[in-house]
Design an enzyme around this catalytic site. Sequence first.
Site, PDB file in Angstrom:
ATOM      1  N   SER A 207      83.850  38.472 -19.695  1.00 47.82           N
ATOM      2  CA  SER A 207      83.449  37.496 -20.709  1.00 47.82           C
ATOM      3  C   SER A 207      83.429  38.147 -22.097  1.00 47.82           C
ATOM      4  CB  SER A 207      82.090  36.898 -20.322  1.00 47.82           C
ATOM      5  OG  SER A 207      81.776  35.795 -21.126  1.00 47.82           O
TER       6      SER A 207
ATOM      7  N   ASP B  53      86.203  26.840 -16.222  1.00 51.53           N
ATOM      8  CA  ASP B  53      85.649  27.670 -17.285  1.00 51.53           C
ATOM      9  C   ASP B  53      86.201  27.219 -18.625  1.00 51.53           C
ATOM     10  OD1 ASP B  53      84.825  29.713 -18.980  1.00 51.53           O
ATOM     11  OD2 ASP B  53      85.632  31.332 -17.769  1.00 51.53           O
TER      12      ASP B  53
ATOM     13  N   HIS C 248      82.744  30.007 -14.761  1.00 47.31           N
ATOM     14  CA  HIS C 248      82.600  31.214 -15.581  1.00 47.31           C
ATOM     15  C   HIS C 248      81.456  32.069 -15.042  1.00 47.31           C
ATOM     16  CE1 HIS C 248      82.945  33.638 -19.222  1.00 47.31           C
ATOM     17  NE2 HIS C 248      81.621  33.694 -19.218  1.00 47.31           N
TER      18      HIS C 248
END
Length: 303
Positions: free
Chosen positions: A148, A244, A274
């Site tokens: 991320s 996501d 996610h």
Amino acid sequence: MSVPTANMRAVLERLAQEDAGLCDPTLMPPQHARALAELTNQRWNADLPEMAEARTMMFAGMPARWVVPENDTGTEAILHVHGGGWALCSPMTHEGASRRIADACGCPVLTVDYRLAPEHPYPAGLSDVLRSWRARDPARRWSIAGDSAGANLALAAMLHLIDEGAELPASALLFYGVYGADFDSESYVRNADGPGLTRAKMMRYWDWYAPESKRSGPTVAPLAASDAQLAALPALYLNAAELDPLLSDTEALVARLRGLGRDDAYDLFEGVVHGFMQMGSVLPEARDAFTRAGGAFRRMAAP
């Protein structure tokens, strides 16, 4: 329309029960949001791979976690940059991820506690990652990994190193990263309301990390990198989650790399949200993701 896998749906149902009544962290004071992230992520630090060594240490002036798997080859190491929207999480929230990366890749993993936004916006976190990279032990060959916002910082660090002509990581593992700030991309629109990460949350994370006036450079939004910069990157392994808002970021980066004739490995994990790799203690798809990343790492490390 994409739907969660049966395993993912079961985890989402569990989270709906356990987290009922909790506040959106991006609408809380940052220190409270971080405390909440520490508490809620502890549930994933279960059934972890045994390590030959696991300790907290100071590294480049920062607290860090150092984990060494029992199958350590003795030659490689990975600098791991944790995710959390540049504002949340820590080496401890990502202990499970660090251990699973180490176990899958067969080498030690170092996870640093870099400075967080909004108190320390761009470029503070990036500067800490670069400082960690420069302090690495030369006795091993080092790669870099991140999930991320951590993938954003890992890629941004490599682009910075390219610009200064410094030594690059041997390879990189980039998991469902933030590579741009186009909130009207296909996946941002399709997955705007989650489950999990939402478009509104991601916009607020960006506001904490870097104002719009600073988002045009490649060390903030790596999709702005030139073809020459992307061509100079080491071998990469990338993955993405189907459900996501950030999926289009990875798809756009993969398309750029393919257009340059590169053959970096890429896996799309369908029906997961996610941050799914955090859920390795309960989600088979997460464990498969670590296995795939480890296989890619071993191939990239092969002579």
